[in-house]
Design an enzyme around this catalytic site. Structure first.
Site, short mmCIF file in Angstrom:
data_model
loop_
_atom_site.label_atom_id
_atom_site.label_comp_id
_atom_site.label_asym_id
_atom_site.label_seq_id
_atom_site.Cartn_x
_atom_site.Cartn_y
_atom_site.Cartn_z
N SER A 1 0.84 -1.19 0.00
CA SER A 1 0.00 0.00 0.00
C SER A 1 0.87 1.24 0.00
O SER A 1 0.39 2.35 0.19
CB SER A 1 -0.88 0.01 1.25
OG SER A 1 -0.07 0.05 2.42
N ASN B 1 -2.54 -3.23 13.56
CA ASN B 1 -4.00 -3.08 13.47
C ASN B 1 -4.52 -1.84 14.19
O ASN B 1 -5.39 -1.13 13.67
CB ASN B 1 -4.69 -4.34 14.00
CG ASN B 1 -4.41 -5.55 13.12
OD1 ASN B 1 -3.74 -5.43 12.09
ND2 ASN B 1 -4.91 -6.71 13.51
N THR C 1 -39.16 23.48 -12.40
CA THR C 1 -39.40 22.11 -11.96
C THR C 1 -39.46 21.30 -13.24
O THR C 1 -39.95 21.78 -14.25
CB THR C 1 -40.72 21.94 -11.18
OG1 THR C 1 -41.82 22.26 -12.04
CG2 THR C 1 -40.76 22.84 -9.96
N SER D 1 -11.86 24.51 -27.12
CA SER D 1 -11.84 23.32 -27.95
C SER D 1 -10.60 23.34 -28.82
O SER D 1 -10.12 24.40 -29.21
CB SER D 1 -13.10 23.33 -28.82
OG SER D 1 -12.90 22.57 -29.98
N ASN E 1 -15.76 25.68 -23.08
CA ASN E 1 -16.35 24.46 -22.54
C ASN E 1 -16.31 24.45 -21.00
O ASN E 1 -15.28 24.76 -20.42
CB ASN E 1 -15.62 23.23 -23.08
CG ASN E 1 -15.84 23.06 -24.57
OD1 ASN E 1 -16.89 23.43 -25.10
ND2 ASN E 1 -14.84 22.55 -25.26
N GLU F 1 -18.13 20.06 -15.41
CA GLU F 1 -18.35 18.67 -15.81
C GLU F 1 -17.52 17.72 -14.94
O GLU F 1 -17.98 16.66 -14.55
CB GLU F 1 -18.01 18.48 -17.28
CG GLU F 1 -18.98 19.21 -18.21
CD GLU F 1 -18.56 19.12 -19.67
OE1 GLU F 1 -19.41 18.83 -20.52
OE2 GLU F 1 -17.36 19.34 -19.97
N TYR G 1 -9.70 -7.61 12.11
CA TYR G 1 -9.11 -6.95 10.95
C TYR G 1 -8.89 -7.91 9.79
O TYR G 1 -8.40 -9.03 9.99
CB TYR G 1 -7.76 -6.32 11.34
CG TYR G 1 -7.11 -5.59 10.19
CD1 TYR G 1 -7.50 -4.31 9.86
CD2 TYR G 1 -6.14 -6.21 9.41
CE1 TYR G 1 -6.93 -3.64 8.79
CE2 TYR G 1 -5.57 -5.55 8.33
CZ TYR G 1 -5.97 -4.28 8.02
OH TYR G 1 -5.42 -3.62 6.94
N GLN H 1 -7.47 -2.69 3.54
CA GLN H 1 -6.42 -1.83 3.00
C GLN H 1 -6.91 -1.06 1.79
O GLN H 1 -6.63 0.12 1.62
CB GLN H 1 -5.20 -2.65 2.62
CG GLN H 1 -4.10 -1.82 1.96
CD GLN H 1 -2.87 -2.67 1.69
OE1 GLN H 1 -2.21 -3.14 2.61
NE2 GLN H 1 -2.59 -2.90 0.42
#
Lengths: 334, 334, 334, 334
Positions: free
Chosen positions: D21, D105, D150, D272, D280, D285, D312, D317
């Site tokens: 990790s 842990n 609405t 663009s 844009n 977005e 655990y 992880q």
């Protein structure tokens, strides 16, 4: 089909079936009636409708509480169905005024909040009962030793009471989470109109008080558009379910012949059709399955509200129905 | 409660309610009957039961096709209910033999596969109809110009036909995806027993053939444990729904007063309770809402099967019910 | 920042950080270069750019394959970074022509399709290897008996080989599913422009052929807007992962001291920091964890595309990065 | 690989890559160091280690705060890497004592709680800033009229300030939700050992106090096994994101040429590559796209913890890394 008649064309059967929420609305019938009663009382107090009209409507609404509803009617939703029944009983002249200064948008938001409020109360009761059972069981097992696991490997020696109290603590957090959600749910959206309020001089605080809310959702756009409280409620249930699922997973393991820590009572197992002596932990497995279902419901709600611009959208109807658990609705016959 | 009686203790009502799938099983009644008919014919052909027993059972099963089922019975599931009805009609001596060499585990896997097979056929028909409509509409709009968008900003000039055919192409991929899924669904699990097959000399290929399968799921562990075909089917529907949702999203935009590209027909809109002249695109919005619902169903199914070890677990019952779409079941009265 | 300069204002650092996909684009560098090479060759063949310009660009692109990229540059994405490097090497007069008759919208769709195509090939190889291992292991265990489980209760006696082949069969379906997805992925979107194609007389079939596609995505709106193939690919991986997760779940159980069916090799376990003799099945657990991750990715992709109207939206960038598995990209240094 | 050496066999590179990790642990480096400092001070105060050993370890830890970490080392995780660096600096005799009475842990549970606590603080700051902006903007637009919608149909006349304050109210609920989650996060798991605590007489309250927690997670099984607080935190972020996504959706619509309510600043748009004059709304977005991503993360976390038995599991992880947002970690160089 009441409102619809104003548009001229009726919905075809297949379309009505597609848009109707009537099958699922049974869970909010009582709340819809209670909300309408408070609304009508407020309209009368503020002299928006006459005492006579109010009386007729209230009598009609009260009688509906004892009726068995025909949900196979061609009403699009429960609000429309109840309105049409009130008009039938109270007459168009009076009954037609029930919906004054109200929109389906604030009305449905109200019903859902009342339903969730009620569900949280039921759930919290159940959680406290479960915690009590765990604590009482722990009391009887203060000397029952068992292995504690990490990675499903025996890790340390421990006590069954230690295990049981771990889950009691987790469930208590679930209780707290639902209670925190309750506070945000417990505000009245009634009076917000379709989105921008109403020019009729209603008293939003009065209906809120009558219906037991601690206050109102001030902003009418917010009151009608938001479903964040639904998402929060379902998220809290999803977490609660994962805690229950963990216990279920443990008990499924413990009741295998390999672990043999516990034997499940016959009442909570299913026999096999082929091997009748076998005891299957179906109820525990279903708890896991139902957990997955709630996770899916949460995904659906978040995915729905993610896609909406501000203002009520009918998309929300699908999430109205996904209030997390299908708790038995209060005693209204339908 | 048939199998249960063998364990001694009955389930309490609340537990039965928790475990029962009977409400949702209505969608597989016909398939369960058809599957049992094939199974009984095979048992007879292979002289596992007598011609006389077979005849009685088959007659009972055939008559059930025309009956209205009482789903409020206290049966845990439809398999049990049908078996008990067959025993009532054919007598215990004959009817009790229907379930010979079969387990609920291979039986439910069979029913689900038959149900999905049927659903895919219905869906593919609908998809082809929709594609045809799009193509025919495109034909009429080969010169109708419109702006093409990226980022919802006008990007290039285009034709409505170009737009319509884009969606026809997408839907055709959905057709292909469902068809590919069909091939994997269309193998019979019947005869796999609870998990390890049966020692009774049945003929799995015979039932598979009678029921229109292209073959059998060879490995009995695989046949009873896997629900990958359910996940695949629901995933394909989820993708199909996102394609339909995109069209819905476009049309909602196009029917705003700001865009004003199209006007929705009254039959596909809902009026407002406050502003009757307003036309709300509820049906399109519900398409988006139902898309979110299917995405949630997919999450639920994957989350369920992720958590299982090999071998049938009752968790799967919850996903059995989540076959993606609640298509009208074939004509069995219930 | 190339395109941006045309707008006048630069993005602030924090905004650039928000919009940039450069960190994740490393997985598609090689495909972007290959796509540009094919595009430039086609432009030259069709006399849209001169042989001289083409040569300069192709030389620059070829040299980039061996370079280590500085991804901490202030480019918004890899397409822009590569274009700016080509211009630096080939000069503005020639290099500036590389992007002729192409948009970032068809370009990114191409890169993703090439990346997924490559990933599927790698995955299918791995799946076949795994199936081979299972089959070969099964061969050695034709007489190794074991209990078969349903509901995690011992149900029937069986053979380890029977178990192993069940999973081989499931993985073979995963292979088939990915292969079916491959067919739909393997069509070229290049030449579709931003959404409506281009008026420059390019040859879409020529680039498709050079890049090994079986054909082109005909409709330019479809080619640039759709990501259904991404959703399908990730859905297929999610199902594959649930199949692997089931094996992992079994092996975690089997390696407990209670089951003791197998002992995991040291190379595939982790010791505890407190109890060094303990062997934890971390790798199996991570397989389950990664399964959940992919289910989440699938939810994210479906939730993204559900919310879009037709035409490329930048929302998709987030799902571009969620191609399901972070397979090592082909050998380009960066 | 420290702990591993005790097992004898090293992990192969490919396995290490699978389980490691380390790449993601950069976000918790500082918290791991701070946690170790508090732990060592407590060990010294309670005479579990000598003043001299403590001094050496604390000096080593303090110096690590200023160092640039080599995350490409072959350590499995950051805890191991830091321990090995401390041993290198303080010598095995002293440095080897840092991990006394502690397990990975409780350590990782501590780090994640500290990280989330920090993230919530940062997020709440941002939310308050945003609310302030909305309120201040509303102040300037008390007379700016706009249609309220609405179903995306114009429904009533309204004011921009009304709209802006609706979103301020929604964000304030997000603030409250995160604050409620904070309270449950802010309890120390340190001292819970692998699962069943430790027999060494440590003082859990002392480390909790030093690290700013309001108390401890009492039950050691609960402290090491639960990740409900992660799920709650990510759920709250998911809801926050849907609220932001709704604003983004509105603004994308409002900046279309059809609506033309607003013009986005150049700094928040992208041009663009083909049509440089086009603006844009990429940033808006991406907000929608990132919302989908967080919904996916929530699905992944819930799906992970649903599948676990008590204790655990390494599955977690994967969810450690999915803390919802990749906020810049505090200033430790790596």
């Amino acid at each position: 089909m009441m409102y619809r008649s104003r548009l001229g064309n009726d919905l075809s059967d297949i379309t009505l079936d597609y848009v109707s929420s009537i099958d699922d609305d049974s869970e909010i019938i009582l709340f819809d009636i209670l909300g309408s009663q408070a609304h009508v009382l407020m309209l009368k107090e503020n002299k928006i409708i006459t005492k006579n009209d109010a009386k007729k409507i209230l009598t009609a609404l009260e009688s509906l509480k004892k009726e068995k509803f025909d949900l196979s009617s061609n009403a699009e939703d429960i609000h429309e169905l109840i309105e049409s029944l009130v008009i039938k009983k109270a007459g168009m002249a009076s009954g037609g005024k029930m919906h004054t200064a109200r929109s389906r948008n604030d009305q449905v938001a109200l019903d859902i909040r009342m339903k969730i409020r009620n569900d949280i109360n039921i759930l919290c009761d159940c959680i406290l009962d479960t915690i009590e059972s765990l604590v009482s069981l722990a009391k009887n097992h203060q000397k029952t030793i068992m292995p504690l696991y990490t990675h499903l490997q025996q890790a340390q020696g421990g006590l069954l009471s230690h295990y049981l109290l771990a889950h009691a603590d987790a469930l208590f957090r679930d209780f707290e989470r639902l209670y925190d959600a309750y506070i945000r749910v417990n505000e009245s959206p009634l009076g917000a109109g379709p989105v921008g309020g109403t020019s009729i001089p209603i008293d939003r605080h009065s209906t809120a008080k009558m219906l037991g809310f601690t206050g109102i959702v001030e902003n009418s756009i917010d009151a009608t558009s938001t479903r964040d409280f639904v998402a929060e409620y379902v998220a809290m249930i999803a977490i609660l379910m994962t805690n229950l699922s963990k216990i279920a997973e443990d008990f499924v393991l413990w009741s295998t012949s390999e672990f043999s820590f516990i034997e499940l009572s016959d009442e909570f197992t299913s026999p096999s059709s082929v091997m009748p002596q076998k005891k299957n932990p179906d109820i525990l497995e279903l708890t896991r399955g139902k957990t997955a279902e709630i996770i899916g419901n949460l995904t659906a709600i978040l995915s729905t509200i993610k896609g909406l611009s501000t203002g009520y959208g009918r998309d929300l109807q699908q999430s109205n129905l996904r209030l997390g658990l299908h708790l038995k609705p209060p005693s209204v016959h339908y």
